[in-house]
Write a protein that holds these residues in place. Structure first.
Motif, short mmCIF file in Angstrom:
data_model
loop_
_atom_site.label_atom_id
_atom_site.label_comp_id
_atom_site.label_asym_id
_atom_site.label_seq_id
_atom_site.Cartn_x
_atom_site.Cartn_y
_atom_site.Cartn_z
N PRO A 189 0.81 -1.23 0.00
CA PRO A 189 0.00 0.00 0.00
C PRO A 189 0.84 1.28 0.00
O PRO A 189 0.37 2.32 -0.46
N PHE A 190 2.08 1.21 0.51
CA PHE A 190 2.92 2.41 0.46
C PHE A 190 3.25 2.75 -0.98
O PHE A 190 3.13 3.91 -1.40
N ALA A 191 3.67 1.75 -1.76
CA ALA A 191 3.95 2.00 -3.18
C ALA A 191 2.69 2.43 -3.92
O ALA A 191 2.71 3.36 -4.75
N LEU A 192 1.58 1.79 -3.62
CA LEU A 192 0.32 2.10 -4.30
C LEU A 192 -0.11 3.53 -4.04
O LEU A 192 -0.55 4.24 -4.96
N ASN A 193 0.01 3.98 -2.79
CA ASN A 193 -0.54 5.29 -2.41
C ASN A 193 0.45 6.44 -2.52
O ASN A 193 0.09 7.59 -2.23
N THR A 194 1.69 6.15 -2.95
CA THR A 194 2.65 7.23 -3.18
C THR A 194 2.99 7.40 -4.66
O THR A 194 3.35 8.50 -5.09
N VAL A 195 2.86 6.32 -5.45
CA VAL A 195 3.30 6.44 -6.84
C VAL A 195 2.50 5.60 -7.83
O VAL A 195 2.25 6.04 -8.95
N LEU A 196 2.06 4.41 -7.47
CA LEU A 196 1.48 3.49 -8.44
C LEU A 196 -0.02 3.66 -8.68
O LEU A 196 -0.53 3.24 -9.71
N GLY A 197 -0.72 4.25 -7.73
CA GLY A 197 -2.17 4.32 -7.80
C GLY A 197 -2.74 4.82 -9.12
O GLY A 197 -3.58 4.15 -9.73
N PRO A 198 -2.31 5.98 -9.60
CA PRO A 198 -2.88 6.50 -10.85
C PRO A 198 -2.73 5.57 -12.04
O PRO A 198 -3.62 5.52 -12.90
N ALA A 199 -1.64 4.81 -12.09
CA ALA A 199 -1.45 3.87 -13.20
C ALA A 199 -2.48 2.75 -13.18
O ALA A 199 -2.74 2.12 -14.20
N LEU A 200 -3.07 2.53 -12.00
CA LEU A 200 -4.09 1.49 -11.85
C LEU A 200 -5.49 2.08 -11.70
O LEU A 200 -6.43 1.39 -11.32
N GLY A 201 -5.60 3.39 -12.01
CA GLY A 201 -6.89 4.04 -11.95
C GLY A 201 -7.35 4.37 -10.55
O GLY A 201 -8.56 4.54 -10.32
N ARG A 202 -6.40 4.48 -9.62
CA ARG A 202 -6.75 4.77 -8.23
C ARG A 202 -6.07 6.05 -7.79
O ARG A 202 -4.89 6.28 -8.11
N PRO A 203 -6.74 6.92 -7.03
CA PRO A 203 -6.11 8.15 -6.56
C PRO A 203 -5.09 7.86 -5.46
O PRO A 203 -5.20 6.85 -4.74
N LEU A 204 -4.09 8.73 -5.32
CA LEU A 204 -3.15 8.61 -4.22
C LEU A 204 -3.84 8.99 -2.92
O LEU A 204 -4.69 9.87 -2.89
N ALA A 238 11.16 4.04 -14.82
CA ALA A 238 11.59 5.05 -15.80
C ALA A 238 10.38 5.80 -16.35
O ALA A 238 10.42 7.03 -16.51
N ARG A 239 9.31 5.08 -16.61
CA ARG A 239 8.11 5.71 -17.16
C ARG A 239 7.44 6.62 -16.14
O ARG A 239 7.04 7.75 -16.46
N LEU A 240 7.34 6.17 -14.90
CA LEU A 240 6.67 6.96 -13.87
C LEU A 240 7.41 8.25 -13.54
O LEU A 240 6.80 9.28 -13.26
N HIS A 241 8.75 8.18 -13.58
CA HIS A 241 9.55 9.33 -13.15
C HIS A 241 10.25 10.03 -14.32
O HIS A 241 11.11 10.88 -14.10
N LYS A 242 9.85 9.63 -15.55
CA LYS A 242 10.40 10.25 -16.76
C LYS A 242 11.93 10.19 -16.78
O LYS A 242 12.62 11.20 -17.00
N LEU A 243 12.45 8.98 -16.53
CA LEU A 243 13.89 8.75 -16.52
C LEU A 243 14.28 7.98 -17.78
O LEU A 243 13.46 7.26 -18.35
N PRO A 244 15.53 8.11 -18.21
CA PRO A 244 15.98 7.28 -19.34
C PRO A 244 16.02 5.81 -18.92
O PRO A 244 16.27 5.49 -17.75
N THR A 245 15.75 4.92 -19.85
CA THR A 245 15.78 3.49 -19.56
C THR A 245 17.22 3.05 -19.36
O THR A 245 18.08 3.26 -20.22
N ALA A 246 17.50 2.44 -18.22
CA ALA A 246 18.87 2.02 -17.90
C ALA A 246 19.24 0.78 -18.70
O ALA A 246 18.39 -0.02 -19.09
N ALA A 247 20.55 0.61 -18.90
CA ALA A 247 21.03 -0.49 -19.73
C ALA A 247 20.98 -1.83 -19.02
O ALA A 247 20.81 -2.87 -19.65
N ASN A 248 21.14 -1.83 -17.68
CA ASN A 248 21.18 -3.10 -16.95
C ASN A 248 20.78 -2.87 -15.49
O ASN A 248 20.53 -1.74 -15.07
#
Length: 250
Positions: free
Chosen positions: A113-128, A224-234
């Motif tokens: 729930p910490f990940a869900l309610n700080t960053v992941l919620g909107p991607a799953l259609g749920r508000p933070l 990377a998608r959530l935080h608009k970061l470049p995709t890392a190589a490894n």
């Protein structure tokens, strides 16, 4: 008939089951249940797991859900699985059950729930939900401290003082890896005080490479998608936890 895994790699317990199968050369067919598209609510999947949760498996005519039960079944049903995953020794096996029971009533109640309610919620259609996030962080912080003070005691690198990982190590580490997707300040605040846990995660990764990195690639793409970061190589360049571990040793 091949074992069928019904999973979404964004799911922590799904990744644990996938890694276990690959590490133990158990052949399987991976069937994606896309949680973001609500595939888990479809009637055909609920015929396998009426609770609509991943992972689930079908082995011939046998259906099973709940990741801990699945891992125990796989250890028992497939020959050649090393003893360290789920030892024959009754006392060690009972202790592994204790860790797994503790996991779902402590660590998972904080981390997910910490990940869900700080960053992941909107991607799953749920508000933070800041209030839910604060309560989850309290549970998470307590759980991480207890892992270090109780479960990571002893001379071994892994839980219960073992020299090799068990299904308990795999389950708990996959849970914590979801925190890679947190905002940097949240991740540092939560994990920064826990150098022993950072080392344990790295030891588990090394023991299960390359399957660990493969299963978690989706986490780093999402990060990377959530935080608009470049995709890392490894993994080494993508993992903030690996960077935190390195910095803690400087």
């Amino acid at each position: 008939m091949a074992l069928k895994l019904y999973v979404d790699r964004m799911s922590q317990p799904s990744r644990a089951v996938i890694i276990f199968c690959k590490a133990n050369r158990i052949e399987f067919e991976e069937i994606r249940i896309d949680l973001a598209k609500r595939d888990h609510l479809l009637p055909q999947f609920k015929a396998i797991n009426p609770f609509g949760k991943v992972p689930a498996i079908v082995d011939g005519r046998f259906k099973l859900f709940e990741s801990h039960a699945i891992l125990i079944y796989l250890v028992s049903a497939f020959p050649g699985v090393a003893d360290h995953w789920y030892p024959a020794d009754l006392h060690m096996r009972a202790k592994i059950h204790a860790v797994l029971d503790w996991h779902h009533s402590n660590l998972r109640l904080g981390a997910a729930p910490f990940a869900l309610n700080t960053v992941l919620g909107p991607a799953l259609g749920r508000p933070l939900n800041p209030e839910a996030a604060a309560e989850a962080e309290r549970i998470l912080a307590s759980s991480l401290s207890k892992i270090e003070k109780v479960w990571l005691q002893g001379n071994g690198k892994f839980l219960l003082g073992s020299g090799q990982p068990s299904i308990a190590d795999l389950s708990l580490v996959c849970e914590i890896m979801q925190l890679e997707m947190l905002h940097e300040e949240d991740r540092k605040r939560v994990l920064g005080p826990h150098k022993k846990i950072l080392q344990w995660i790295e030891d588990t990764r090394n023991a299960l490479s390359p399957h660990f990195e493969d299963a978690h690639a989706i986490v780093f793409k999402a990060k990377a998608r959530l935080h608009k970061l470049p995709t890392a190589a490894n993994y080494d360049t993508a993992s903030s936890m690996k960077s935190m571990l390195i910095s803690s040793k400087l």
